[in-house]
Design an enzyme around this catalytic site. Structure first.
Site, PDB file in Angstrom:
ATOM      1  N   GLY A 292       0.883  -1.155   0.008  1.00 52.83           N
ATOM      2  CA  GLY A 292      -0.199   0.027   0.222  1.00 52.83           C
ATOM      3  C   GLY A 292       0.742   1.400  -0.066  1.00 52.83           C
ATOM      4  O   GLY A 292       2.028   1.293  -0.437  1.00 52.83           O
ATOM      5  N   ALA A 293       0.014   2.384   0.415  1.00 52.31           N
ATOM      6  CA  ALA A 293       0.777   3.647   0.328  1.00 52.31           C
ATOM      7  C   ALA A 293       1.460   3.795  -1.412  1.00 52.31           C
ATOM      8  O   ALA A 293       2.488   3.974  -1.538  1.00 52.31           O
ATOM      9  CB  ALA A 293       1.807   4.023   1.342  1.00 52.31           C
TER      10      ALA A 293
ATOM     11  N   HIS B  63       4.343   1.466  -7.996  1.00 55.63           N
ATOM     12  CA  HIS B  63       3.389   0.532  -7.939  1.00 55.63           C
ATOM     13  C   HIS B  63       2.480   0.804  -9.131  1.00 55.63           C
ATOM     14  O   HIS B  63       1.992  -0.391 -10.087  1.00 55.63           O
ATOM     15  CB  HIS B  63       2.391   0.677  -6.858  1.00 55.63           C
ATOM     16  CG  HIS B  63       3.092   0.554  -5.503  1.00 55.63           C
ATOM     17  ND1 HIS B  63       3.103   1.609  -4.466  1.00 55.63           N
ATOM     18  CD2 HIS B  63       3.791  -0.434  -4.809  1.00 55.63           C
ATOM     19  CE1 HIS B  63       3.877   1.299  -3.388  1.00 55.63           C
ATOM     20  NE2 HIS B  63       4.209   0.014  -3.681  1.00 55.63           N
TER      21      HIS B  63
ATOM     22  N   GLN C  32       7.295 -10.073   7.754  1.00 51.69           N
ATOM     23  CA  GLN C  32       8.761  -9.779   7.072  1.00 51.69           C
ATOM     24  C   GLN C  32       9.333  -8.369   7.397  1.00 51.69           C
ATOM     25  O   GLN C  32      10.485  -7.982   7.395  1.00 51.69           O
ATOM     26  CB  GLN C  32       8.604  -9.443   5.438  1.00 51.69           C
ATOM     27  CG  GLN C  32       7.841  -8.148   5.318  1.00 51.69           C
ATOM     28  CD  GLN C  32       7.377  -8.018   3.764  1.00 51.69           C
ATOM     29  OE1 GLN C  32       6.575  -8.820   3.388  1.00 51.69           O
ATOM     30  NE2 GLN C  32       7.885  -7.026   2.913  1.00 51.69           N
TER      31      GLN C  32
ATOM     32  N   GLY D  95       9.010  -5.140  -8.570  1.00 53.69           N
ATOM     33  CA  GLY D  95       9.797  -4.248  -8.956  1.00 53.69           C
ATOM     34  C   GLY D  95      11.401  -4.676  -8.760  1.00 53.69           C
ATOM     35  O   GLY D  95      11.509  -5.313  -7.878  1.00 53.69           O
ATOM     36  N   GLU D  96      12.109  -4.332  -9.697  1.00 56.08           N
ATOM     37  CA  GLU D  96      13.527  -4.372  -9.588  1.00 56.08           C
ATOM     38  C   GLU D  96      14.031  -3.407  -8.457  1.00 56.08           C
ATOM     39  O   GLU D  96      15.218  -3.550  -8.095  1.00 56.08           O
ATOM     40  CB  GLU D  96      14.096  -3.958 -10.939  1.00 56.08           C
ATOM     41  CG  GLU D  96      13.975  -5.170 -11.861  1.00 56.08           C
ATOM     42  CD  GLU D  96      14.819  -4.963 -12.971  1.00 56.08           C
ATOM     43  OE1 GLU D  96      15.368  -3.830 -13.457  1.00 56.08           O
ATOM     44  OE2 GLU D  96      15.042  -5.827 -14.138  1.00 56.08           O
ATOM     45  N   LYS D  97      13.192  -2.701  -7.992  1.00 53.91           N
ATOM     46  CA  LYS D  97      13.737  -1.839  -6.669  1.00 53.91           C
ATOM     47  C   LYS D  97      14.032  -2.746  -5.730  1.00 53.91           C
ATOM     48  O   LYS D  97      15.091  -2.462  -4.898  1.00 53.91           O
ATOM     49  CB  LYS D  97      12.519  -0.825  -6.188  1.00 53.91           C
ATOM     50  CG  LYS D  97      12.327  -0.452  -4.921  1.00 53.91           C
ATOM     51  CD  LYS D  97      13.119   0.850  -4.915  1.00 53.91           C
ATOM     52  CE  LYS D  97      12.959   1.428  -3.568  1.00 53.91           C
ATOM     53  NZ  LYS D  97      12.382   0.546  -2.352  1.00 53.91           N
ATOM     54  N   ASP D  98      13.182  -3.688  -5.568  1.00 50.54           N
ATOM     55  CA  ASP D  98      13.643  -4.951  -4.414  1.00 50.54           C
ATOM     56  C   ASP D  98      14.027  -5.991  -5.152  1.00 50.54           C
ATOM     57  O   ASP D  98      13.583  -7.295  -5.506  1.00 50.54           O
ATOM     58  CB  ASP D  98      12.471  -5.151  -3.714  1.00 50.54           C
ATOM     59  CG  ASP D  98      11.799  -3.972  -2.971  1.00 50.54           C
ATOM     60  OD1 ASP D  98      12.282  -3.665  -2.061  1.00 50.54           O
ATOM     61  OD2 ASP D  98      10.921  -3.370  -3.694  1.00 50.54           O
TER      62      ASP D  98
ATOM     63  N   ARG E 263       8.112   4.614   1.920  1.00 50.58           N
ATOM     64  CA  ARG E 263       8.769   5.005   3.042  1.00 50.58           C
ATOM     65  C   ARG E 263       9.170   6.419   2.554  1.00 50.58           C
ATOM     66  O   ARG E 263       9.396   7.258   3.638  1.00 50.58           O
ATOM     67  CB  ARG E 263      10.161   4.382   3.379  1.00 50.58           C
ATOM     68  CG  ARG E 263       9.756   2.701   3.885  1.00 50.58           C
ATOM     69  CD  ARG E 263      11.137   1.876   3.706  1.00 50.58           C
ATOM     70  NE  ARG E 263      10.505   0.577   4.008  1.00 50.58           N
ATOM     71  CZ  ARG E 263      10.611   0.109   4.982  1.00 50.58           C
ATOM     72  NH1 ARG E 263      10.843   0.357   6.282  1.00 50.58           N
ATOM     73  NH2 ARG E 263      10.395  -1.304   5.234  1.00 50.58           N
TER      74      ARG E 263
HETATM   75  P1  AMP Z   1       6.002  -2.511  -1.675  1.00 49.93           P
HETATM   76  O1  AMP Z   1       4.599  -1.774  -1.521  1.00 49.93           O
HETATM   77  O2  AMP Z   1       7.089  -1.395  -1.251  1.00 49.93           O
HETATM   78  O3  AMP Z   1       6.178  -3.807  -0.783  1.00 49.93           O
HETATM   79  O4  AMP Z   1       6.123  -2.725  -3.197  1.00 49.93           O
HETATM   80  C1  AMP Z   1       5.387  -3.467  -3.791  1.00 49.93           C
HETATM   81  C2  AMP Z   1       5.991  -3.867  -5.423  1.00 49.93           C
HETATM   82  O5  AMP Z   1       6.239  -2.764  -5.966  1.00 49.93           O
HETATM   83  C3  AMP Z   1       7.376  -4.533  -5.064  1.00 49.93           C
HETATM   84  O6  AMP Z   1       7.584  -5.584  -6.074  1.00 49.93           O
HETATM   85  C4  AMP Z   1       8.376  -3.483  -5.233  1.00 49.93           C
HETATM   86  O7  AMP Z   1       9.620  -4.051  -5.697  1.00 49.93           O
HETATM   87  C5  AMP Z   1       7.666  -2.485  -6.455  1.00 49.93           C
HETATM   88  N1  AMP Z   1       8.088  -0.980  -6.364  1.00 49.93           N
HETATM   89  C6  AMP Z   1       8.101  -0.604  -5.074  1.00 49.93           C
HETATM   90  N2  AMP Z   1       8.579   0.665  -5.261  1.00 49.93           N
HETATM   91  C7  AMP Z   1       9.250   0.519  -6.763  1.00 49.93           C
HETATM   92  C8  AMP Z   1       9.560   1.547  -7.712  1.00 49.93           C
HETATM   93  N3  AMP Z   1      10.253   2.800  -7.410  1.00 49.93           N
HETATM   94  N4  AMP Z   1       9.893   1.214  -8.860  1.00 49.93           N
HETATM   95  C9  AMP Z   1       9.574  -0.242  -9.309  1.00 49.93           C
HETATM   96  N5  AMP Z   1       8.836  -1.024  -8.599  1.00 49.93           N
HETATM   97  C10 AMP Z   1       8.862  -0.694  -7.300  1.00 49.93           C
END
Ligand code: AMP
Length: 281
Positions: free
Chosen positions: A30-31, A36, A60, A148-151, A188
């Site tokens: 979320g957020a 996303h 986690q 996302g490749e962010k993670d 974050r």
């Molecule tokens: P999160 O809500 O932060 O757990 O992220 C959910 C999904 O969105 C995960 O697969 C993340 O890798 C992806 N994600 C988060 N931030 C980004 C970003 N800046 N660019 C691409 N994917 C993202």
């Protein structure tokens, strides 16, 4: 369009299972932000329906304060999704419902990638990630799931998870979406003030600097340089700066020919922990 129970969302999905129509899943905490939204758009283009899960997964987090402070903006998130054109449903279960009252992680052997970087610094993190995604995949049976490749390390863990558990889902990796400043978008970031948002661009600048220096410097020199860059700003604490093979995520101290490398870092900007990474060659 928001479902809190597995049975009620499965009632909707039943028609798609019967027609063999592709179902996309975008797991999020979320957020929602544009990072996303890119994942959601990709899923929308490739599937008959997209499930967006919004679930802050307690297993986690290794830090109770971090879990408590994680931004939760369900109403805004749903409003944002309603603005999008496409066939979307939201899955927002409670931890007790999703985990059937046993909110605990399974323990996984992901072949070692779980021990590097995020795994080394966040105890049990990837057990929690593996457990929640396994629950989602089994409950929702998506055809494709978007990450996302962010993670980047998480993306590799998920690929390993579906292999280990022989889950019939295709994992799709999507590029990192950044602010104009270069800062990787993240939920974050909502916890950063204006000064910190500016200071946080150091993460991206350091990754870029590492790519520019990669051919001409040894790994040891690169690490020294990066540490020095971070020492210039007392409000930012570098947790790790690693250069790793892109496939295995093993940290390296020497470069080999014909190998793809990525640089990864984690840093605290004030109290907020951020991560980022980039391809090096
Ligand atoms: P999160 O809500 O932060 O757990 O992220 C959910 C999904 O969105 C995960 O697969 C993340 O890798 C992806 N994600 C988060 N931030 C980004 C970003 N800046 N660019 C691409 N994917 C993202």
């Amino acid at each position: 369009m928001v479902y809190h129970h597995k049975d009620s969302i499965r009632d909707v999905l039943e028609a798609y299972y019967k027609m063999n129509a592709p179902i996309g899943l975008v797991p999020t905490m979320g957020a929602l932000h544009h990072g996303h939204l890119e994942l959601i758009a990709r899923s929308q283009a490739e599937n008959a329906i997209t499930i967006i899960s919004i679930f802050v997964n307690p297993t986690q987090f290794d830090n109770a304060g971090d879990l408590e402070k994680y931004p939760r903006t369900l109403e805004q998130d749903v409003a944002m999704i309603k603005e999008l054109a496409g066939n979307f449903i939201v899955f927002n279960p409670s931890p007790e419902h999703l985990y059937e009252d046993d909110v605990r992680s399974q323990s996984y052997d992901f072949g070692g990638i779980e021990k590097e970087m995020e795994g080394a610094h966040r105890t049990g993190h990837f057990d929690g990630v593996g457990t929640v995604l396994s629950l989602f995949f089994k409950a929702l049976k998506p055809t494709n799931a978007y990450f996302g490749e962010k993670d980047f390390q998480q993306l590799q863990i998920v690929r390993k998870l579906v292999e280990i558990e022989s889950l019939p889902v295709t994992i799709v990796g999507c590029p990192i979406v950044r602010e104009e400043s270069g800062l990787a978008m993240s939920s974050r970031n909502k916890r950063l003030n204006e000064t910190e948002l500016e200071e946080a661009t150091l993460l991206h600048k350091t990754l870029l600097g590492a790519t520019e220096r990669f051919e001409s410097h040894t790994i040891e020199e690169l690490k020294k340089w990066a540490i020095h860059e971070f020492e210039k700003n007392p409000n930012i604490q570098l947790e790790y700066f690693e250069i790793a093979e892109a496939d295995t995520l093993t940290s390296v101290s020497e470069k080999k020919k014909n190998t793809q490398y990525r640089v990864f870092l984690a840093a605290f900007v004030g109290p907020v922990r951020l991560i980022d990474n980039m391809a090096l060659n």
